[in-house]
Design a protein around this motif. Sequence first.
Motif, short mmCIF file in Angstrom:
data_model
loop_
_atom_site.label_atom_id
_atom_site.label_comp_id
_atom_site.label_asym_id
_atom_site.label_seq_id
_atom_site.Cartn_x
_atom_site.Cartn_y
_atom_site.Cartn_z
N ILE A 1 0.84 -1.20 0.00
CA ILE A 1 0.00 0.00 0.00
C ILE A 1 0.88 1.25 0.00
CG2 ILE A 1 -1.71 1.31 1.34
CD1 ILE A 1 -2.69 -1.44 2.41
N TYR A 2 1.91 1.24 0.81
CA TYR A 2 2.84 2.38 0.89
C TYR A 2 3.47 2.65 -0.48
CZ TYR A 2 6.87 5.17 2.33
OH TYR A 2 7.81 6.15 2.44
N ILE A 3 3.87 1.57 -1.15
CA ILE A 3 4.47 1.73 -2.48
C ILE A 3 3.44 2.24 -3.49
CG2 ILE A 3 5.58 0.49 -4.38
CD1 ILE A 3 7.34 0.87 -1.88
N TYR A 4 2.23 1.75 -3.38
CA TYR A 4 1.15 2.16 -4.28
C TYR A 4 0.78 3.63 -4.06
CZ TYR A 4 -3.37 1.48 -6.74
OH TYR A 4 -4.44 1.55 -7.61
N GLY A 5 0.88 4.07 -2.81
CA GLY A 5 0.49 5.44 -2.43
C GLY A 5 -0.78 5.41 -1.62
N ASN A 6 -0.73 5.89 -0.37
CA ASN A 6 -1.87 5.79 0.53
C ASN A 6 -3.13 6.44 -0.03
OD1 ASN A 6 -0.12 4.51 2.23
ND2 ASN A 6 -0.09 6.11 3.81
N ASP A 7 -3.03 7.69 -0.46
CA ASP A 7 -4.21 8.40 -0.95
C ASP A 7 -4.79 7.72 -2.18
OD1 ASP A 7 -3.84 10.21 1.08
OD2 ASP A 7 -2.89 11.74 -0.18
N ARG A 8 -3.91 7.30 -3.08
CA ARG A 8 -4.36 6.61 -4.29
C ARG A 8 -5.03 5.28 -3.94
NH1 ARG A 8 -0.24 3.57 -8.26
NH2 ARG A 8 -1.73 2.75 -9.80
N PHE A 9 -4.45 4.54 -2.98
CA PHE A 9 -5.01 3.26 -2.57
C PHE A 9 -6.41 3.45 -1.97
CE2 PHE A 9 -5.71 0.23 0.92
CZ PHE A 9 -5.80 -0.94 0.19
N ILE A 10 -6.55 4.43 -1.09
CA ILE A 10 -7.85 4.67 -0.47
C ILE A 10 -8.89 5.03 -1.52
CG2 ILE A 10 -9.12 6.24 1.06
CD1 ILE A 10 -6.53 6.36 2.77
N ALA A 11 -8.53 5.96 -2.41
CA ALA A 11 -9.48 6.39 -3.45
C ALA A 11 -9.85 5.23 -4.37
CB ALA A 11 -8.87 7.54 -4.26
N ASP A 12 -8.88 4.42 -4.75
CA ASP A 12 -9.15 3.31 -5.66
C ASP A 12 -9.94 2.20 -4.97
OD1 ASP A 12 -7.81 4.73 -7.56
OD2 ASP A 12 -6.05 3.42 -7.66
N SER A 13 -9.71 2.00 -3.67
CA SER A 13 -10.48 1.00 -2.92
C SER A 13 -11.94 1.40 -2.82
CB SER A 13 -9.89 0.82 -1.52
OG SER A 13 -8.59 0.28 -1.58
N VAL A 14 -12.18 2.67 -2.53
CA VAL A 14 -13.55 3.17 -2.45
C VAL A 14 -14.23 3.04 -3.82
CG1 VAL A 14 -14.97 5.22 -2.10
CG2 VAL A 14 -13.10 4.72 -0.52
N ALA A 15 -13.52 3.43 -4.87
CA ALA A 15 -14.08 3.35 -6.23
C ALA A 15 -14.37 1.92 -6.63
CB ALA A 15 -13.11 3.99 -7.22
N ALA A 16 -13.58 0.96 -6.12
CA ALA A 16 -13.77 -0.45 -6.46
C ALA A 16 -14.91 -1.09 -5.67
CB ALA A 16 -12.48 -1.22 -6.21
N GLY A 17 -15.42 -0.39 -4.66
CA GLY A 17 -16.51 -0.95 -3.85
C GLY A 17 -16.04 -1.78 -2.68
N VAL A 18 -14.80 -1.59 -2.26
CA VAL A 18 -14.28 -2.28 -1.07
C VAL A 18 -14.96 -1.71 0.17
CG1 VAL A 18 -12.20 -2.62 0.34
CG2 VAL A 18 -12.07 -2.82 -2.16
N ASP A 19 -15.25 -2.59 1.14
CA ASP A 19 -15.94 -2.15 2.35
C ASP A 19 -15.02 -1.87 3.52
OD1 ASP A 19 -18.86 -2.49 1.59
OD2 ASP A 19 -18.07 -4.46 1.08
N GLY A 20 -13.88 -2.55 3.57
CA GLY A 20 -13.02 -2.37 4.72
C GLY A 20 -11.61 -2.87 4.48
N LEU A 21 -10.75 -2.60 5.46
CA LEU A 21 -9.34 -2.97 5.39
C LEU A 21 -8.92 -3.67 6.68
CD1 LEU A 21 -7.86 0.45 4.14
CD2 LEU A 21 -8.60 -1.48 2.71
N ILE A 22 -8.12 -4.72 6.53
CA ILE A 22 -7.41 -5.32 7.65
C ILE A 22 -5.93 -5.24 7.30
CG2 ILE A 22 -7.05 -7.36 9.08
CD1 ILE A 22 -9.81 -8.35 8.21
N ILE A 23 -5.22 -4.36 7.97
CA ILE A 23 -3.79 -4.19 7.71
C ILE A 23 -3.05 -4.76 8.91
CG2 ILE A 23 -1.97 -2.60 7.04
CD1 ILE A 23 -4.38 -2.80 5.09
N VAL A 24 -2.44 -5.91 8.71
CA VAL A 24 -1.93 -6.72 9.80
C VAL A 24 -0.81 -6.03 10.58
CG1 VAL A 24 -0.83 -8.92 10.34
CG2 VAL A 24 -2.60 -8.81 8.58
N ASP A 25 0.05 -5.32 9.88
CA ASP A 25 1.27 -4.83 10.52
C ASP A 25 1.30 -3.32 10.73
OD1 ASP A 25 1.33 -4.34 7.80
OD2 ASP A 25 3.44 -4.88 7.53
N LEU A 26 0.14 -2.68 10.77
CA LEU A 26 0.09 -1.24 11.01
C LEU A 26 -0.55 -0.99 12.38
CD1 LEU A 26 0.99 1.19 9.33
CD2 LEU A 26 -1.37 1.46 8.56
#
Length: 277
Positions: free
Chosen positions: A107-132
Amino acid sequence: MAGRIDTAFAKAKAENRGSLGVFITAGDPDATTTEALLDGLVDAGVDFIELGMPFSDPMADGPAIQAASLRALKSGMTLTTTLEIARNFRQRHPDMPLVLMGYYNPIYIYGNDRFIADSVAAGVDGLIIVDLPPEEDSELCIPARDAGLNVVRLITPTSHDQRLPAILAQASGFVYYVSVTGITGMASAAATSISDAYQRIRKQTDLPIVTGFGIRTPEQAAESARFSDGAVVGSAVVDIIADGVAKPSSPDAAENRAAIVRKVAAFVGELSSAIRA
């Protein structure tokens, strides 16, 4: 307005049963099979799906899910194609909760803001980030919540009561209780320990609490869902996929893919029936 995760848990509660979540890794063994597997999970009666984001160093996972990540990466899976799978899934299944699970590095490599925006646009409901950890909430979790994504927190047997408020501060959707100390798929917790942990966590949150790690049979899933608000099964499903890859039922790729999907759907159907019983 309630989101898909809230609606799914409310439905299970109204039916006086626990919820069933199933984990698979995106791209294991390839994107086309993953799409078919996701459809099969819906048909088999899951209440929510966790879609793993492949990573080369999944430190919390046992051999089964480590191998699944490597198969996915070898097939060319990336975070971009994982989000494409999520987007396609949402178009086919507008009501099924879909949670992305994985590690922060991609996610960090992808870019946080871009990842969040693209996840929302894709219809993702939630995140489980194991090591944060919660100390880093401002990095991803708070912006994700502000954008409408649920942040699902992991709580382990070693998470003491004084630590729980920090863990739960930004939690939403549900709480994931890691029932064993160790990695995924390697051991199972006793019902009494699940029940005790549930009561301890319940004192500090009203969110649904589901149990995962080490649940491999319909009986274990039913027991976990009886002593908490639901069960998550991952490694046992991933093992079926791995077996289908290692011992193909047919030399024809499409036929073998269909066989893997049928076997996974049959097993998940047994999990669903056990929980509903």
